[in-house]
Each structure stands twice: as structure tokens, then as C-alpha cells.
Design an enzyme around this catalytic site. Sequence first.
Site, short mmCIF file in Angstrom:
data_model
loop_
_atom_site.label_atom_id
_atom_site.label_comp_id
_atom_site.label_asym_id
_atom_site.label_seq_id
_atom_site.Cartn_x
_atom_site.Cartn_y
_atom_site.Cartn_z
N ARG A 8 0.86 -1.18 0.00
CA ARG A 8 0.00 0.00 0.00
C ARG A 8 0.91 1.24 0.00
O ARG A 8 1.99 1.23 0.59
CB ARG A 8 -0.88 0.01 1.24
CG ARG A 8 -1.82 1.21 1.28
CD ARG A 8 -2.65 1.21 2.54
NE ARG A 8 -3.45 2.41 2.63
CZ ARG A 8 -3.96 2.88 3.75
NH1 ARG A 8 -3.75 2.24 4.89
NH2 ARG A 8 -4.67 3.99 3.74
N HIS A 9 0.46 2.28 -0.64
CA HIS A 9 1.21 3.54 -0.71
C HIS A 9 1.52 4.09 0.69
O HIS A 9 0.90 3.70 1.68
CB HIS A 9 0.44 4.59 -1.51
CG HIS A 9 -0.90 4.91 -0.91
ND1 HIS A 9 -1.05 5.68 0.23
CD2 HIS A 9 -2.13 4.53 -1.28
CE1 HIS A 9 -2.33 5.78 0.52
NE2 HIS A 9 -3.01 5.07 -0.38
N ARG A 60 -0.06 9.14 -5.17
CA ARG A 60 0.43 8.57 -3.90
C ARG A 60 1.02 7.18 -4.11
O ARG A 60 2.02 6.83 -3.49
CB ARG A 60 -0.68 8.57 -2.85
CG ARG A 60 -1.94 7.81 -3.22
CD ARG A 60 -3.07 8.17 -2.24
NE ARG A 60 -4.30 7.47 -2.47
CZ ARG A 60 -5.32 7.95 -3.19
NH1 ARG A 60 -5.23 9.13 -3.77
NH2 ARG A 60 -6.43 7.24 -3.31
N GLU A 84 -7.46 3.35 -7.48
CA GLU A 84 -8.28 3.09 -6.30
C GLU A 84 -9.76 3.15 -6.61
O GLU A 84 -10.19 3.85 -7.55
CB GLU A 84 -7.94 4.09 -5.19
CG GLU A 84 -8.78 4.00 -3.92
CD GLU A 84 -8.69 2.67 -3.17
OE1 GLU A 84 -8.97 1.62 -3.77
OE2 GLU A 84 -8.38 2.69 -1.97
#
Length: 182
Positions: A8-9, A60, A84
Site C-alpha cells: 500500500r502507498h 500517492r 483506487e
Amino acid sequence: MGHLYFVRHGQTVWNVENKICGATESPLTDTGRQQAQQTAEAIIAEGIHFDEIRYSPLSRARDTALIIADATGVPAVEEPRLFEQNFGKWEGTARDGAEFRAAKGQLVQSFGGGESMLRLCQRIYNLIDELKAMPEKTVLLVAHNGISRAVHSYFNDMTNDEYAAFGIKNCEIRRYDWEDRP
């Protein structure tokens, strides 16, 4: 058999403000950039090997992936399907709001103009099926918490409530093995 990795970022401005980012841009904070660098260092220290990094077009995730790519020397490419989930009317609202938590349990609704959980899973499952068909290649996906739910559900049986509640920390590394798929 092969596997893939998911990260995940790093932390974003809206993560700090407890807001739902979804398809809305929210840049990495200085902490988020540090998390990405620490993740890259952990990947190197732990000897984690992958052949390619694929990342979401949102900044991001892109910035996190490029920090990892720069440190590891592994090529990174944008993957539009890792975008996303669009949470529609909930974007920019509190992540822990009771109404949003209830809405996340409704897997076929589109969040008032967004994307349903089922449609999100369809595009992520299609991507993972393609990756699974290339067992000679190990890929790191760098994306979002909503995407992490879909990836995790591909490899694990989950109830609707478990799916809605699932999440991972910023810059957490997960490994998924093809033989673990139910």
C-alpha cells in the site's frame, strides 16, 4: 509455484486528516515518503525479489512505487486497473463514519456515483489472473487500501463483513502465493 507482492502507498495528507481518498488525489506526506524509502530498504535487506513493479496511476501510489524502483533498480510501470476504488459521495468524508462503514458492506452499490466493490474485484481479479498466467515473473503491486481488499479476497475466502473491514497499513508488504488461492 509463483507469487506476487502487494504494498500500500505511503501516508497521505488525507490519511492524516482521516478522510476517504478513493479516486481523489491526495499527495504523500514527508512521513509517507520516508515510509516508502524504509519499505525499499526492507525489501533489499530481506532479499525480496520481484521482476517488475506495477503501480496505480494516482500520485500517492506512483510516488511510492518510484521510490521503491529507484532503490531496488526494478523497473516500474503504470497499471490503470490498480486505480483506487471511487467511493462516490463518500470521498473526502471521515474514514470512520458510521454511514460509510455500513455502505462498505453493500458490495453491489456504487456509493452514489462511484464504483461497487464487485466491479472493483472484477478488474483486480482479471489483473491477478493475467499475472498468475506468467509464473516465471514475480510482480510487486503498489496501490491502495481498497485494492488490498480485492487482492486479499482473491487469495482468501472472506465474508462480506471481513471484506469490508479488511485493510493494511501504509507501506505494509504482503506476499501472496498462487497455491494459497481457494
